[in-house]
Design a protein around this motif. Structure first.
Motif, mmCIF file in Angstrom:
data_model
loop_
_atom_site.group_PDB
_atom_site.id
_atom_site.type_symbol
_atom_site.label_atom_id
_atom_site.label_comp_id
_atom_site.label_asym_id
_atom_site.label_seq_id
_atom_site.Cartn_x
_atom_site.Cartn_y
_atom_site.Cartn_z
ATOM 1 N N PHE A 123 33.155 37.882 32.894
ATOM 2 C CA PHE A 123 32.185 38.760 32.241
ATOM 3 C C PHE A 123 31.090 38.018 31.484
ATOM 4 O O PHE A 123 30.108 38.625 31.063
ATOM 5 N N HIS A 124 31.276 36.722 31.244
ATOM 6 C CA HIS A 124 30.283 35.967 30.475
ATOM 7 C C HIS A 124 28.957 35.899 31.237
ATOM 8 O O HIS A 124 28.950 35.713 32.467
ATOM 9 N N PRO A 125 27.813 36.066 30.544
ATOM 10 C CA PRO A 125 26.511 36.011 31.230
ATOM 11 C C PRO A 125 26.311 34.750 32.066
ATOM 12 O O PRO A 125 25.629 34.785 33.093
ATOM 13 N N TYR A 126 26.895 33.638 31.634
ATOM 14 C CA TYR A 126 26.772 32.397 32.414
ATOM 15 C C TYR A 126 27.388 32.576 33.795
ATOM 16 O O TYR A 126 26.780 32.217 34.819
ATOM 17 N N ASN A 127 28.598 33.125 33.846
ATOM 18 C CA ASN A 127 29.254 33.330 35.133
ATOM 19 C C ASN A 127 28.582 34.427 35.947
ATOM 20 O O ASN A 127 28.486 34.330 37.179
ATOM 21 N N VAL A 128 28.113 35.467 35.274
ATOM 22 C CA VAL A 128 27.381 36.527 35.975
ATOM 23 C C VAL A 128 26.134 35.958 36.627
ATOM 24 O O VAL A 128 25.810 36.262 37.790
ATOM 25 N N GLY A 129 25.410 35.105 35.909
ATOM 26 C CA GLY A 129 24.205 34.496 36.452
ATOM 27 C C GLY A 129 24.494 33.591 37.629
ATOM 28 O O GLY A 129 23.770 33.586 38.629
ATOM 29 N N ARG A 130 25.552 32.800 37.547
ATOM 30 C CA ARG A 130 25.905 31.915 38.655
ATOM 31 C C ARG A 130 26.323 32.723 39.882
ATOM 32 O O ARG A 130 25.995 32.353 41.011
ATOM 33 N N LEU A 131 27.049 33.821 39.663
ATOM 34 C CA LEU A 131 27.403 34.680 40.793
ATOM 35 C C LEU A 131 26.144 35.213 41.466
ATOM 36 O O LEU A 131 26.020 35.177 42.702
ATOM 37 N N ALA A 132 25.192 35.692 40.661
ATOM 38 C CA ALA A 132 23.955 36.243 41.214
ATOM 39 C C ALA A 132 23.151 35.184 41.965
ATOM 40 O O ALA A 132 22.465 35.487 42.948
ATOM 41 N N ALA A 133 23.261 33.932 41.508
ATOM 42 C CA ALA A 133 22.512 32.838 42.137
ATOM 43 C C ALA A 133 23.239 32.233 43.325
ATOM 44 O O ALA A 133 22.731 31.304 43.960
ATOM 45 N N GLY A 134 24.437 32.720 43.612
ATOM 46 C CA GLY A 134 25.202 32.180 44.728
ATOM 47 C C GLY A 134 25.863 30.854 44.434
ATOM 48 O O GLY A 134 26.157 30.078 45.349
ATOM 49 N N ARG A 135 26.110 30.600 43.144
ATOM 50 C CA ARG A 135 26.746 29.354 42.735
ATOM 51 C C ARG A 135 28.222 29.600 42.411
ATOM 52 O O ARG A 135 28.618 30.716 42.093
ATOM 53 N N PRO A 136 29.070 28.558 42.481
ATOM 54 C CA PRO A 136 30.478 28.750 42.122
ATOM 55 C C PRO A 136 30.611 29.278 40.701
ATOM 56 O O PRO A 136 29.925 28.823 39.788
ATOM 57 N N ALA A 137 31.492 30.244 40.513
ATOM 58 C CA ALA A 137 31.650 30.876 39.212
ATOM 59 C C ALA A 137 32.999 31.566 39.152
ATOM 60 O O ALA A 137 33.635 31.821 40.179
ATOM 61 N N LEU A 138 33.429 31.887 37.941
ATOM 62 C CA LEU A 138 34.564 32.784 37.755
ATOM 63 C C LEU A 138 34.034 34.203 37.901
ATOM 64 O O LEU A 138 33.110 34.609 37.197
ATOM 65 N N VAL A 139 34.598 34.943 38.843
ATOM 66 C CA VAL A 139 34.080 36.248 39.261
ATOM 67 C C VAL A 139 35.027 37.341 38.772
ATOM 68 O O VAL A 139 36.249 37.145 38.763
ATOM 69 N N PRO A 140 34.495 38.502 38.354
ATOM 70 C CA PRO A 140 35.368 39.600 37.921
ATOM 71 C C PRO A 140 36.470 39.905 38.931
ATOM 72 O O PRO A 140 36.255 39.878 40.151
ATOM 73 N N CYS A 141 37.651 40.202 38.404
ATOM 74 C CA CYS A 141 38.856 40.277 39.232
ATOM 75 C C CYS A 141 38.874 41.474 40.175
ATOM 76 O O CYS A 141 39.308 41.352 41.334
ATOM 77 N N THR A 142 38.451 42.635 39.705
ATOM 78 C CA THR A 142 38.514 43.816 40.568
ATOM 79 C C THR A 142 37.622 43.683 41.799
ATOM 80 O O THR A 142 38.081 43.976 42.917
ATOM 81 N N PRO A 143 36.368 43.242 41.678
ATOM 82 C CA PRO A 143 35.567 43.028 42.884
ATOM 83 C C PRO A 143 36.196 42.035 43.857
ATOM 84 O O PRO A 143 36.151 42.244 45.078
ATOM 85 N N LEU A 144 36.786 40.959 43.343
ATOM 86 C CA LEU A 144 37.468 40.014 44.227
ATOM 87 C C LEU A 144 38.600 40.706 44.975
ATOM 88 O O LEU A 144 38.790 40.497 46.180
#
Length: 305
Positions: A123-144
């Motif tokens: 949920f952290h904006p850093y991880n949200v931003g990396r997900l949006a940019a297509g970079r490795p990140a910790l992604v919310p569990c339910t979508p995974l």
């Protein structure tokens, strides 16, 4: 058509077994035991049950599992102080603050205080931003978990039309990114979307995550579509008994869909399983390690190049 139920319990069990193998390998070869800290503020019944489930499953796969149960009147400063202690505790790889929080606590200030490398909720904006940019990140569990369930039905998602009903930061938005990255054409919808039934009728996959019981009707669906029901709503049946229902009218939808998730027993177990998987990923990433396939073993722990 009688839709095949997608068994989230069985699929989540297989994922937890994989996590347990990875944990055993990390401990044996790298002397690492992943640590998960779950923070619960107050005594919300649903949240309390969920936290107990997370703790039980974390212990079952071999984690160092810790729970922090705080009173509902705890001050924001005290909660932030606890998070900072967990951020600096090298034995803790994942930090999860159970939502919702009491109204006197700023949710975003709390979530942004978590070290992004330990943000196993994603949920952290850093991880949200990396997900949006297509970079490795910790992604919310339910979508995974949702993507995993879909891929048990169809492995190649390229070119499929998907409607995601619900635009939350926890499910809808990150799920749309994941499905788009997998090659889907994604339409993000919500309760206010005009012609929502027509959009669903053109979709190969419908994901309902709007928090509205029985929203998606059978005649909204294209024959043979895949239906993933993320909704969890409490309803009273004709006998006055409380039960859990999803955002999809299950009986109707089962007559049109090819595959469908039940509620309960569909997406829910996958959410907790991916929390465990994210914690392993965090433990590995924080230490510069890798878990990679090998010809003679499922994984091999070593220092990343």
């Amino acid at each position: 058509m009688n839709a095949i139920r997608i068994d989230g319990k069985a699929i989540a069990e297989a994922l937890r077994a994989r996590v347990a193998r990875d944990v055993a390998l990390l401990q044996a070869e790298c002397n690492v035991i992943p640590g998960l800290a779950v923070v619960l503020v107050g005594k919300d019944p649903a949240s309390s049950v969920y936290v107990k489930t997370k703790a039980k499953q974390a212990q079952a796969v071999g984690f160092n599992s810790r729970q922090f149960l705080l009173p509902s009147n705890v001050g924001e400063a005290e909660l932030l102080e606890l998070i900072e202690e967990l951020n600096t505790n090298d034995a803790i790889d994942g930090i999860l603050v159970q939502l919702p929080l009491p109204g006197h606590i700023n949710r975003w200030r709390v979530l942004e205080a978590i070290n992004p490398a330990k943000d196993v909720d994603g949920f952290h904006p850093y991880n949200v931003g990396r997900l949006a940019a297509g970079r490795p990140a910790l992604v919310p569990c339910t979508p995974l978990g949702v993507v995993h369930l879909i891929k048990t039905v169809v492995s190649d998602l390229s070119g499929l039309n998907v409607v995601v009903i619900g635009r939350s930061n926890i499910v809808g938005k990150p799920l749309a990114i994941l499905l788009g990255d997998a090659g889907c054409t994604v339409t993000g919808a919500q309760l206010q979307t005009r012609n929502l039934p027509d959009l669903c009728r053109n979709a190969d996959i419908v994901v309902a995550a709007a928090g509205c019981a029985g929203l998606v009707r059978g005649d909204w669906l294209k024959a043979g579509s895949i239906v993933i029901d993320v909704g969890i709503n409490r309803a009273i049946d004709s006998a006055g008994t409380a039960k859990l229902v999803g955002d999809v009218a299950f009986a109707e939808a089962s007559e049109r869909a090819s595959h469908i998730t039940p509620v309960p027993g569909g997406v829910g177990p996958m959410t907790v399983a991916y929390l465990l998987a994210n914690t392993v990923d965090a433990a590995v990433s924080r230490r510069g390690l890798s878990l990679v396939p090998t010809p003679d073993a499922p994984t091999l722990c070593h220092l990343a190049p």
